[in-house]
Design a protein around this motif. Structure first.
Motif, PDB file in Angstrom:
ATOM      1  N   ILE A 175       0.871  -1.173   0.000  1.00 41.34           N
ATOM      2  CA  ILE A 175       0.000   0.000   0.000  1.00 41.34           C
ATOM      3  C   ILE A 175       0.908   1.223   0.000  1.00 41.34           C
ATOM      4  O   ILE A 175       1.629   1.469   0.973  1.00 41.34           O
ATOM      5  N   ASP A 176       0.870   1.970  -1.093  1.00 44.37           N
ATOM      6  CA  ASP A 176       1.764   3.112  -1.303  1.00 44.37           C
ATOM      7  C   ASP A 176       1.148   4.403  -0.749  1.00 44.37           C
ATOM      8  O   ASP A 176      -0.066   4.497  -0.601  1.00 44.37           O
ATOM      9  N   ASP A 177       1.998   5.372  -0.475  1.00 42.37           N
ATOM     10  CA  ASP A 177       1.545   6.717  -0.070  1.00 42.37           C
ATOM     11  C   ASP A 177       0.617   6.682   1.134  1.00 42.37           C
ATOM     12  O   ASP A 177      -0.299   7.508   1.247  1.00 42.37           O
ATOM     13  N   PHE A 178       0.828   5.755   2.021  1.00 44.00           N
ATOM     14  CA  PHE A 178      -0.088   5.627   3.153  1.00 44.00           C
ATOM     15  C   PHE A 178      -0.006   6.861   4.049  1.00 44.00           C
ATOM     16  O   PHE A 178       1.070   7.349   4.369  1.00 44.00           O
ATOM     17  N   LEU A 198       4.732   4.193   4.388  1.00 45.27           N
ATOM     18  CA  LEU A 198       4.358   5.482   4.972  1.00 45.27           C
ATOM     19  C   LEU A 198       4.880   6.596   4.079  1.00 45.27           C
ATOM     20  O   LEU A 198       6.063   6.639   3.738  1.00 45.27           O
ATOM     21  N   ASP A 199       3.991   7.507   3.707  1.00 44.73           N
ATOM     22  CA  ASP A 199       4.360   8.574   2.787  1.00 44.73           C
ATOM     23  C   ASP A 199       5.359   9.551   3.406  1.00 44.73           C
ATOM     24  O   ASP A 199       5.352   9.798   4.615  1.00 44.73           O
ATOM     25  N   LYS A 200       6.183  10.125   2.540  1.00 39.61           N
ATOM     26  CA  LYS A 200       7.184  11.101   2.979  1.00 39.61           C
ATOM     27  C   LYS A 200       6.570  12.246   3.789  1.00 39.61           C
ATOM     28  O   LYS A 200       7.142  12.700   4.772  1.00 39.61           O
ATOM     29  N   ALA A 231       9.255   3.181   5.483  1.00 37.77           N
ATOM     30  CA  ALA A 231       9.142   4.641   5.485  1.00 37.77           C
ATOM     31  C   ALA A 231       9.775   5.189   4.213  1.00 37.77           C
ATOM     32  O   ALA A 231      10.904   4.844   3.865  1.00 37.77           O
ATOM     33  N   GLU A 232       9.016   6.042   3.507  1.00 33.32           N
ATOM     34  CA  GLU A 232       9.470   6.617   2.235  1.00 33.32           C
ATOM     35  C   GLU A 232      10.066   7.998   2.443  1.00 33.32           C
ATOM     36  O   GLU A 232       9.680   8.720   3.362  1.00 33.32           O
ATOM     37  N   GLY A 233      10.964   8.370   1.558  1.00 32.91           N
ATOM     38  CA  GLY A 233      11.474   9.744   1.540  1.00 32.91           C
ATOM     39  C   GLY A 233      12.301  10.096   2.755  1.00 32.91           C
ATOM     40  O   GLY A 233      12.276  11.232   3.234  1.00 32.91           O
TER      41      GLY A 233
END
Ligand code: C2E
Ligand code: CA
Ligand code: CA
Ligand code: CA
Length: 275
Positions: A175-178, A198-200, A231-233
């Motif tokens: 699940i992207d951009d959560f 988890l979105d940036k 965790a993204e970004g």
């Protein structure tokens, strides 16, 4: 305007806003890229927090000869219906890349493919994916499909059916951009996903204000559903440190690497990512 051939754009030119003209320009670039091998993929590493080891890559689409960012050209592609064809190009290219890495006897890791909600209209996609995997001798577990929560909005039943087909094939799901959209946690309980990204914006918002508790409890909740968390970004060591103490499983971000062309990404296979 969408349904008109590109030759009609001149006629409308005067009344077109700049953004419409820009859209038409991007449309031409995309159509040409599909015909002339004008796309390429960059690969961004994903790293396990506990070991500092590479655990996978996300494939991110680029235009070879134009500096139009994917955030722009993907939404144009969605608007004009080209996303189905582009989505298949990306899928095929990723599978070929994984096959090439396998042949070089590298310790191949799963590669994530971004899947637009509109690609649900590509009703043969799962069969296509299966065929490509089989042809290139790539095990399905080496492919992860990234969806965003927006896909559930209009198509709950259809989405669940699609996700179960992927699962049955042996492909994993994230699940992207959560944390950017509706953030109703309830759908997480019915989705056969493996990973939540988890979105940036979420990482920035909470870690920089030092309100770690929000991230903390989100991660705990996701873990309680038997899902892993990435965790993204992540750009800074301090963010990494805090995410590690929150029990976050994986990190993706400029701290470790930007998305790289395959010939550079290949150097990451044996790298140890320490922070
Ligand atoms: P996304 O799926 O959320 O991808 C992550 C984006 O964050 C990528 O931008 C990546 O380069 C960027 N990023 C990663 N780490 C950092 C960091 O530490 N700091 C900052 N500031 N940015 C970071 P990119 O490559 O420009 O892609 C933008 C969006 O375009 C993607 O967001 C995705 O929604 C879409 N996209 C890209 N490739 C594809 C594709 O093949 N298919 C589809 N459907 N969408 C794609
Ligand atoms: Ca993504
Ligand atoms: Ca994302
Ligand atoms: Ca994003």
């Amino acid at each position: 305007v969408k349904t008109m051939g590109k030759n009609n754009y001149l006629f409308f030119d005067e009344s077109m806003t700049n953004s419409m003209r820009e859209k038409a320009r991007v449309e031409n670039i995309l159509r040409e890229a599909l015909e002339t091998d004008g796309f390429t993929l960059h690969y961004q590493p994903q790293v396990a927090v506990k070991t500092g080891k590479l655990t996978g890559f996300e494939a991110l689409l680029r235009l070879k000869d134009f500096s139009v960012p994917p955030g722009i050209f993907i939404s144009v592609a969605e608007e004009i219906g080209l996303i189905l064809e582009i989505g298949r190009w990306v899928t095929r290219a990723v599978i070929r890349q994984v096959a090439a890495w396998q042949e070089q006897e590298l310790p191949v890791m799963p590669v994530s493919i971004n899947f637009s909600a509109l690609q649900l209209n590509d009703t043969d996609y799962v069969d296509f994916l299966k065929r490509e995997l089989y042809q290139m001798n790539v095990p399905p577990r080496l492919i992860m499909i990234e969806i965003t929560e927006s896909i559930f909005l209009d198509n709950r039943e259809e989405t669940l059916r699609f996700l179960h087909q992927l699962k049955n094939l042996g492909v994993t799901i994230s699940i992207d951009d959560f944390g950017t959209g509706y953030s109703s946690l309830s759908y997480l309980t019915e989705v056969p996903a493996d990973l939540v990204k988890l979105d940036k914006s979420l990482i920035d918002r909470y870690l920089e204000k030092n309100s770690q508790a929000v991230i903390d409890s989100m991660i705990a909740l996701i873990h309680s559903l038997n899902l892993e968390v990435l965790a993204e970004g992540v750009e800074e060591k301090e963010q990494f440190r805090r995410l590690a103490s929150c029990g976050c499983d994986y990190i993706q971000g400029y701290l470790f690497s930007k998305p790289l062309p395959p010939e550079d990404a290949v150097n990451l296979f044996h790298q140890n990512f320490t922070s």
